[in-house]
Motif scaffolding. Structure first.
Motif, short mmCIF file in Angstrom:
data_model
loop_
_atom_site.label_atom_id
_atom_site.label_comp_id
_atom_site.label_asym_id
_atom_site.label_seq_id
_atom_site.Cartn_x
_atom_site.Cartn_y
_atom_site.Cartn_z
N LEU A 1 37.55 49.54 40.34
CA LEU A 1 38.86 48.87 40.26
C LEU A 1 38.73 47.38 40.50
N LEU A 2 37.92 46.99 41.48
CA LEU A 2 37.72 45.57 41.75
C LEU A 2 37.05 44.86 40.58
N LEU A 3 36.09 45.54 39.94
CA LEU A 3 35.44 44.95 38.78
C LEU A 3 36.42 44.81 37.61
N PRO B 1 38.11 40.15 35.94
CA PRO B 1 38.47 39.29 34.80
C PRO B 1 39.96 39.09 34.67
N LEU B 2 40.74 40.12 35.00
CA LEU B 2 42.19 39.97 34.91
C LEU B 2 42.70 38.91 35.89
N VAL C 1 30.56 40.38 33.60
CA VAL C 1 29.33 41.06 33.19
C VAL C 1 28.20 40.77 34.18
N ILE C 2 28.09 39.52 34.60
CA ILE C 2 27.04 39.17 35.57
C ILE C 2 27.26 39.91 36.89
N THR C 3 28.50 39.94 37.35
CA THR C 3 28.81 40.64 38.60
C THR C 3 28.53 42.13 38.48
N ALA C 4 28.97 42.73 37.37
CA ALA C 4 28.75 44.16 37.16
C ALA C 4 27.27 44.48 37.03
N SER C 5 26.50 43.57 36.42
CA SER C 5 25.06 43.80 36.29
C SER C 5 24.40 43.92 37.65
#
Length: 462
Positions: free
Chosen positions: A241-243, A247-248, A290-294
């Motif tokens: 949810l935080l991810l 971006p939102l 994307v960088i954070t999720a990676s």
């Protein structure tokens, strides 16, 4: 040279006939003759430019500007979107979040839950960006429950589109608000009152109904491959949810700062404002995500850099046709706009003899069908009719209702000259007739029902 400076030497009737023939030719070659859209769209765009007598030395600039302008908005957004979707899926995050939603709302209410969540996401976030964030969750729910992807995807996408159509800070509603000198607070308030029931009737009820009758499998295009086995140790739902909100939140920050600058609350030359606006721009916000999720879903969970590189390579390969066809759709729309067809329609529709609010809807609708871009349609029609509307001496509620009527008209009948028609259809794995039966019908229902609600408000405020 700017493509908007290109002028055709033809009169109104020939330009309108050229537009009709061009659109019918596109449909015939793609649907009946089965020629690939990436071949047909540039070919018909070129023929339309010649037929409309766009200056020969400017034709390639018109085509390239239309193609490149659309790709500039779509390519990075879709690219980062599929990368984010793939890491969320392979980590087990999409499945974990979909399981949590199903436990909370139940199997039967899953399309409603996805739609309500999309209404909230769609309020501050532009349609394309919010769609790329929501689709992996929609796909996971569809895989979990079965019954075809459309019964889940259509209500969610319709909710995002409804908010984008009727509510500031989205560009069409903002443009109409400015042209008509409407009160932005009233537009937001009435827009919410209109948007929610409009979505329920057009997006949810019709979306589920048609989704139950057109059963399509969950496409592999967005996620870059077939469904993975469930991860034995999926990430927490709160992490996903935080991810999703990252971006939102960044894009909403950009929107808020832009609104504050436009209204004079913040000075436009403040350095920190400019920096935060760049950070909150859609491509940069998705890149940061994307960088954070990676790291959060990849590196921190023991995934190597080679694994992530291969994952993203495989995710990006299938989307080349989507991006290129969407850009080609923008090319065709650009030719229609710059050839003078929009001006020809505006001149024809200036004096329709209809009630004022009806004429605003009709003008916006016809411009939308002809030009294929909602923002251009609503901006052109608002500029065309603004003097008449302001001179009519309407009260603030009536003026806000006129804005929403224009917004409704700018939504109807998306088709082959609309970039979003290709983007949504290809991401969902639909052919053109199916896209017409689903997305075109839903968007048209949203526009018409929203207009009818606007007309009721206008009448009650008289």
């Amino acid at each position: 040279m700017k493509t908007e400076d290109v002028q055709s030497t033809l009169g109104t009737l020939p330009l309108l006939l050229i537009a009709v023939v061009a659109i019918l030719t596109l449909l015939f070659l793609i649907i009946r003759v089965k020629i690939h859209p990436l071949i047909v769209l540039p070919l018909v765009s070129l023929g339309t430019a010649f037929a409309a007598r766009v200056p020969t030395d400017e034709i390639m600039d018109v085509l390239v500007d239309g193609f490149g302008g659309t790709l500039g908005e779509v390519a990075l957004l879709v690219g980062f979107g599929v990368m984010f979707a793939r890491i969320v899926e392979t980590s087990g995050g999409a499945q974990a979040l979909s399981d949590a939603m199903i436990r909370l709302f139940g199997d039967r209410r899953a399309p409603l839950a996805l739609g309500v969540a999309s209404l909230l996401f769609g309020f501050p976030i532009f349609f394309d960006a919010a769609l790329m964030v929501m689709l992996p969750i929609v796909f996971a729910v569809a895989r979990r429950l079965g019954g075809g992807v459309l019964r889940y995807a259509l209500p969610a996408a319709a909710a995002l589109s409804t908010m984008h159509i009727f509510l500031p800070p989205h560009p069409g509603a903002v443009a109409a608000t400015v042209f008509l000198h409407a009160d932005v607070g009233l537009v937001v308030l009435l827009g919410v009152l209109i948007a929610v029931p409009t979505w329920y009737l057009a997006g949810y009820l019709y979306g589920v109904w048609i989704g139950d009758r057109i059963v399509l499998p969950v496409p592999e295009l967005l996620t870059g491959g077939p469904e993975k086995e469930a991860d034995a140790d999926p990430p927490k739902v709160s992490t996903i949810l935080l991810l999703l909100l990252l971006p939102l939140g960044l894009i909403f920050l950009n929107t808020g700062l832009r609104t504050a600058v436009d209204t004079g609350y913040l000075a436009k030359d403040l350095g920190w404002v400019a920096v935060l606006q760049v950070v909150g721009s859609t491509p940069v916000a998705l890149l940061i995500t994307v960088i954070t999720a990676s790291y959060v879903l990849g590196t921190r969970r023991g995934r190597s850099r080679d694994f992530l590189e291969d994952l993203y390579d495989n995710a990006l390969k299938p989307i080349a046709p989507v991006i290129l066809i969407t850009g080609a759709g923008g090319m065709f729309g650009g030719v229609l706009v710059t050839s003078g067809i929009g001006d020809a329609l505006a001149d024809t529709l200036r004096d329709t003899g209809l009630p004022l609010i009806v004429s605003t809807f009709v003008v916006a609708s016809i411009l939308r069908v002809a030009l294929g871009t909602a923002t251009v349609a609503i901006t052109t029609s608002a500029g065309l009719l603004s003097a008449s509307i302001v001179a009519a001496g309407l009260n603030p509620v009536q003026t806000a209702a006129m804005v929403l009527a224009l917004a409704g008209g700018s939504a109807v009948v998306p088709h082959v000259n609309d970039a979003s028609f290709w983007l949504f259809g290809k991401l969902l794995g639909m052919d053109i007739p199916t896209t017409f039966r689903t997305w075109t019908v839903i968007k048209t229902l949203i526009g018409v029902i929203g207009f009818l609600f606007s007309w009721i408000i206008f009448a009650l405020a008289s």
